[in-house]
Design an enzyme around this catalytic site. Structure first.
Site, mmCIF file in Angstrom:
data_model
loop_
_atom_site.group_PDB
_atom_site.id
_atom_site.type_symbol
_atom_site.label_atom_id
_atom_site.label_comp_id
_atom_site.label_asym_id
_atom_site.label_seq_id
_atom_site.Cartn_x
_atom_site.Cartn_y
_atom_site.Cartn_z
ATOM 1 N N LYS A 185 -21.154 -25.530 23.917
ATOM 2 C CA LYS A 185 -22.264 -24.493 23.818
ATOM 3 C C LYS A 185 -21.621 -23.372 22.697
ATOM 4 C CE LYS A 185 -25.423 -21.641 26.656
ATOM 5 N NZ LYS A 185 -25.454 -21.422 28.098
ATOM 6 N N SER A 234 -30.783 -21.869 28.797
ATOM 7 C CA SER A 234 -30.367 -21.543 27.716
ATOM 8 C C SER A 234 -29.570 -22.347 27.049
ATOM 9 C CB SER A 234 -29.380 -20.067 27.699
ATOM 10 O OG SER A 234 -28.311 -20.203 28.332
ATOM 11 N N SER A 290 -29.230 -22.029 33.627
ATOM 12 C CA SER A 290 -29.310 -22.544 32.048
ATOM 13 C C SER A 290 -28.613 -23.593 31.967
ATOM 14 C CB SER A 290 -28.498 -21.351 31.393
ATOM 15 O OG SER A 290 -29.332 -20.166 31.124
#
Lengths: 530, 99
Positions: free
Chosen positions: A90, A165, A189
């Protein structure tokens, strides 16, 4: 082996093939880089791919494999499980010499001066980082639409969100660009995008993984976790990064068990774990607004667990409805403090506008996107003089009650199962008008985060052709049991028809004329959700 | 619990060091009040005797030896600086009459 076959293998199958000499790490990594480059235009899962770094990592893995092969079977067996396996990180994992923006314009051009703890661990394990994945800005959102660099599409339907997310990490694994990936989960997330993309996502207990080098959102909630296309793969990545690191004082010295040892390849063996297991089903999680197809899939999953020998117990988590408000006070408050560091002086986006105050206002006003501004405003307000007790302290007290609900339930059951998300993937743009509508995406994951507990999402079928996730929740530090339950669910549904379906829009990703994902234009207004 | 006026929104934006446009301030006034309305649900709970939870895991203070360890070089620390002078970050004048 063809590129297509290589990229469709699970990480544990790749590991076997590498050890057996069926293919090399360089061949495996080239196949993934090729697919990612060829199909990411329409997916936009990646912020960037570092081909040279990945190839160097693959060559190092091949050298370790060759050395172990010379040293004999014991040396081969002792190699780390993710050696040579392609991984996505990420975009909030700082790595030396590579950009990390956390999805934000305020970190445009930022190049990491050091490696995050988990990046060190991943490299030591010989796993090969392909690049950084797209995300909602500073992990604030449930759709990846809040990335300053444009949204990610869902491989099951390119006009829908991948969740967020960690939407880029989930989509990259679903579209076979990487076998596993790293996400972070503050309010859902990892679990929610895993559910919406039809992959497995594991958020461990708060404190299980060091956050040294992870760009912070809400420090009492943020936790690093993993995605994979099955439980064993997600567990292997968690195993690689878990454990105490003295550079993060909130990382716990609680010993990390050998997760993989208890996750057998054999389905009968894995399914046997369910016999006599007491599984709680919280009635509060079947909320108003839950899609009927989602509820049906989750209830079918519960029936399957019961048929396989688990005892299903109704449990009450009476403060579930307060999770949303509690989270949306605590997380923005902590975010407003954490994001104070973006001052335009030491790194990142910088606007000089006269004096020091004008510089701050201009740098932050132009560097942060609308959802991040909204959270900073909420948090600043909730912590300001006269409102601190009414909002922040009140929310912390309710946090105590939410945690107590789980403590009471876990006196009666070994684990809890629930829906991961009340809906399947929603269309791009659908929830951008109303921040509260976006925040409701996470009603089933927020209370678990507020209580700091481990949560896993595993695919449990399709509704209208889109994936549904089953959430497995455990006691603190009990990731092993959560993962075994998830693996057992895979085993008892191994022959289910829905498992034969690949993401529907993979052919469209292959088509070079498919446009990049785009949020339909909407009136300037609300955005939200995690 | 309170509701926010436009002046309140402007005050909070200044506290947060966010330079916002008039359009952003107007939008936030409505949105923040809508979100604050959602918080009202917490007032239904009597929490007078409930202790607050700041973080959820039980951790004792862990101390390490106060020993020097490798850190970023000045060059590494300054590599991302928008403006530098030698081994220093350049900031605007914050103390009047400082030269």
């Amino acid at each position: 082996m063809s590129d297509r076959r290589l990229t469709r293998l699970h990480a544990h199958e790749m590991a076997r093939g590498l050890r057996a000499g069926e293919f090399g790490a360089r061949e495996l990594i080239e196949a993934h880089l090729h697919l990612a480059h060829a199909t990411d235009r329409a997916l936009h899962a990646w912020m960037f791919l570092d081909d040279d770094d990945a190839r160097a990592g693959a060559d190092r893995a091949d050298a370790r494999l060759a050395a172990a092969r010379r040293d004999g079977p014991a040396a081969l067996a002792a190699l780390p499980p993710l050696l040579g396996i392609p991984v996505g990180l990420k975009d909030l994992v700082v790595t030396r010499g590579q950009p990390s923006t956390a999805g934000s314009r305020i970190l445009e051009g930022f190049v990491g001066p050091f490696d995050a703890h988990i990046a060190e661990r991943i490299r030591e394990a010989g796993a090969v980082v392909l690049g950084k994945t797209n995300m909602d800005e500073f992990a604030m959102g449930s759709s990846t639409e809040h990335s300053a660099w444009g949204p990610t599409a869902n491989p099951w339907a390119l006009d829908r969100v991948p969740g967020g997310s960690s939407g880029g990490s989930a989509a990259a694994v679903a579209a076979y660009h990487a076998a596993v990936s790293i996400g972070t989960d503050t309010g859902g997330s990892i679990r929610q995008p895993a559910a919406l993309c039809g992959v497995t996502g594991m958020k461990p207990t708060y404190g299980r993984v060091s956050r040294f080098g992870i760009i912070a959102f809400a420090s009492s909630l943020d936790q690093v976790g993993s995605f994979g296309r099955d439980v064993r793969d997600a567990a292997a990545l968690l195993q690689t990064v878990a454990g105490r690191d003295d550079r993060d004082s909130t990382s716990s010295p609680v010993p990390v068990p050998d997760f993989l040892a208890d996750l057998p390849d054999d389905d009968d063996l894995a399914a046997g774990y369910l016999r006599g297991l007491r599984i709680g089903l919280p009635r509060e999680y079947f909320v108003a607004g839950m899609e009927t197809g989602v509820e049906a899939r989750v209830r079918e999953a519960v029936s399957a667990l019961e048929s396989a020998g688990a005892e299903i117990v109704d449990v009450a988590l009476p403060h579930t409805d307060y999770g949303l408000a509690t989270y949306y006070i605590v997380a923005p408050a902590e975010a407003s403090a954490n994001l104070a560091r973006y001052d335009g002086i030491r790194f990142g986006h910088s606007v000089r506008d006269g004096d020091v105050l004008a510089d701050y206002l201009a740098t932050r006003g132009t560097g942060f996107g609308p959802e991040v501004k909204r959270r900073i405003m909420l948090g600043t307000y909730a912590l300001s003089a006269g409102y601190y007790d009414a909002y922040y302290v009140k929310a912390q007290k309710v946090r105590t009650l939410i945690k107590a609900d789980f403590d009471a339930a876990f006196e009666r059951v070994d684990a809890i199962v629930a829906p991961t998300s009340p809906t399947v993937a929603f269309p791009l743009g659908a929830r951008l008008r109303d921040p509260v509508a976006m925040y409701l995406s996470d009603t089933c994951t927020l209370p678990v985060s507020v209580a700091g507990l481990p949560g896993l999402s595993v695919p449990c079928g399709l509704s209208d052709g889109l994936p549904v996730g089953l959430q497995v929740i455990g006691r603190a530090w009990d990731e092993g049991r959560v993962l075994r339950l998830g693996r057992a669910f895979e085993a008892i549904t191994a022959d289910a028809e829905w498992r034969r379906f690949e993401p529907t829009d993979l052919p469209a990703l292959d088509d070079p004329s498919t446009p990049p994902p785009r949020v339909p234009s909407i009136p300037a207004s609300g955005r939200g959700g995690d | 619990m309170a509701s926010l006026s436009r002046a309140d929104v402007e005050h909070v934006a200044l506290l947060a060091r966010l330079g916002l446009t008039d359009a952003e301030l107007a939008l936030l006034e409505g949105q923040l009040n809508h979100i604050l309305d959602q918080y009202q649900v917490l007032s239904r709970l009597d929490t007078d005797t409930i202790p607050p939870t700041a973080q959820v895991i039980e951790l004792e203070n862990i101390l390490r030896d106060d020993a020097p360890r490798a850190s970023l070089t000045p060059g590494e620390a300054l590599a991302g600086a928008p403006e530098r002078a030698g081994d220093y970050f350049v900031v605007p004048v914050v103390v009047e009459g400082a030269d």
